[in-house]
Design an enzyme around this catalytic site. Structure first.
Site, mmCIF file in Angstrom:
data_model
loop_
_atom_site.group_PDB
_atom_site.id
_atom_site.type_symbol
_atom_site.label_atom_id
_atom_site.label_comp_id
_atom_site.label_asym_id
_atom_site.label_seq_id
_atom_site.Cartn_x
_atom_site.Cartn_y
_atom_site.Cartn_z
ATOM 1 N N PRO A 2 21.988 3.502 42.330
ATOM 2 C CA PRO A 2 22.436 2.857 43.578
ATOM 3 C C PRO A 2 23.932 2.568 43.537
ATOM 4 O O PRO A 2 24.454 2.069 42.544
ATOM 5 C CB PRO A 2 21.646 1.540 43.608
ATOM 6 C CG PRO A 2 20.524 1.722 42.641
ATOM 7 C CD PRO A 2 21.020 2.690 41.614
ATOM 8 N N GLU A 3 24.618 2.924 44.610
ATOM 9 C CA GLU A 3 26.043 2.630 44.750
ATOM 10 C C GLU A 3 26.208 1.636 45.904
ATOM 11 O O GLU A 3 25.233 1.082 46.392
ATOM 12 C CB GLU A 3 26.824 3.934 44.992
ATOM 13 C CG GLU A 3 26.665 4.936 43.856
ATOM 14 C CD GLU A 3 27.404 6.250 44.099
ATOM 15 O OE1 GLU A 3 28.441 6.246 44.783
ATOM 16 O OE2 GLU A 3 26.931 7.288 43.602
ATOM 17 N N ARG A 147 13.913 2.614 33.992
ATOM 18 C CA ARG A 147 14.774 2.854 32.832
ATOM 19 C C ARG A 147 15.196 1.574 32.117
ATOM 20 O O ARG A 147 15.758 1.620 31.031
ATOM 21 C CB ARG A 147 16.025 3.651 33.260
ATOM 22 C CG ARG A 147 15.708 5.024 33.862
ATOM 23 C CD ARG A 147 15.350 6.048 32.800
ATOM 24 N NE ARG A 147 16.429 6.286 31.853
ATOM 25 C CZ ARG A 147 17.415 7.164 32.025
ATOM 26 N NH1 ARG A 147 17.466 7.884 33.107
ATOM 27 N NH2 ARG A 147 18.343 7.325 31.103
#
Ligand SMILES: [Zn+2]
Length: 320
Positions: A2-3, A147
């Site tokens: 996500p940015e 993750r």
């Protein structure tokens, strides 16, 4: 990963959904997700706090809490927020049965409400939950993270400047000026793609939007940052604002894992021009998009309309 647009979109959804709600407790299924303070202090401090606001700084999502505290969340690779309506139970029995499987998958969720009447929650990806923030109204805000690189931290507001020290200007605010951007690039000899990922130059831009902004400005990703012309820097500045704004309007880009608060994928992947488009024709000139590796990150660009090294730049590089 996500940015800025994905974090901003989540912040806007959360602002509508949870401002005014009161936290009852935090259940933590993977301890290292809590980066600050210690887990017992985190759990003790959070209980009974009201959510007073939701903000974003770069790629960080900030939840302002009563008592001058704030939660700072960085999703890293795969972190997502999901909001569950009331009526769900959390089963943690896997922890006792199979610790290795528990550490990967996290808890299981069951709805007390009859199947089919739970609305949006039927779409929700309920695996890999690391933290569940329970509200007094029965809802849960889940932080899922396959993750496990994402971090949630609790800080006192008077330490906010310290927490974000060195983070560059917000690209969608007045702080992101053309003159400041020009000065930042003029001091960098690295290739422009790498410089755009530097969070001290501009906050919140990552691989997707760096590639898209360079395409917008028709600049080859390997050009040295301090070799761009004033016109190119102006177009790049405009491109950064344009690609970020447009992605927020499309709900963010879901390439792999990003989902919104209701478990839905963002639509912006249908609107990218170069990111992961290698082998497809350029929307501007028809040349096939290429991929190359720059500073261990993939870069996607059009060799037809994103101009390569200028002759003067290659002479200067050879002279070094
Ligand atoms: Zn092209």
């Amino acid at each position: 990963m996500p940015e800025l647009p994905e974090v901003e979109y989540t912040a806007r959804q959360l602002r509508v959904a949870v401002v005014g709600a009161t936290l009852q407790e935090a259940q933590v299924f993977w301890e290292r997700t809590i980066g600050h303070p210690t887990l017992p202090d985190f759990q003790a401090e959070i209980a009974g706090r009201r959510i007073e606001g939701v903000r974003r700084r770069g790629k960080f999502l900030l939840l302002d809490l009563s008592g001058d505290l704030f939660l700072s969340i960085h999703r890293r690779m795969t972190g997502n927020f999901l909001l569950l309506p009331s009526g769900w139970r959390i089963d943690t029995s896997l922890r006792e049965q199979d610790l290795a499987a528990w550490n990967t998958k996290g808890p299981t969720f069951y709805s007390d409400v009859a199947a089919g009447s739970t609305g949006d929650s039927s779409n929700v990806e309920l695996r890999y939950c690391r933290v569940s923030l329970h509200f007094t109204d029965g809802r849960c805000l889940l932080f899922t993270d396959p993750r496990k690189f994402g971090r949630i931290e609790l800080w006192s507001k008077d330490r906010e400047d310290e927490a974000f020290h060195g983070l560059g200007p917000e690209p969608l605010s007045d702080a992101f000026t053309l003159s400041g951007f020009m000065a930042a690039l003029a001091s960098k000899r690295s290739v422009i793609k790498q410089v755009l990922l530097d969070q001290t130059v501009v906050a919140g831009v990552g691989n997707i939007y760096a590639d898209e902004a360079l395409f917008y400005a028709q600049i080859h990703p390997q050009r040295p940052a301090n070799g761009l012309t004033q016109d190119e820097v102006r177009l790049l500045h405009e491109g950064i604002v344009s690609v970020l704004t447009s992605s927020i309007e499309h709900g963010g880009t879901s390439f792999n894992d990003y989902r919104d608060l209701w478990g839905e994928a963002g639509d912006n992947f249908n609107h990218v021009h170069v990111y992961h488009q290698e082998g497809k024709p350029c929307s501007r000139c028809g040349t096939l998009i290429e991929r190359m590796v720059i500073a261990q990150r993939s870069a996607h660009f059009c060799p037809g309309c994103q101009k390569g090294l200028l002759h003067a730049e290659s002479l200067a590089m050879n002279a070094e």
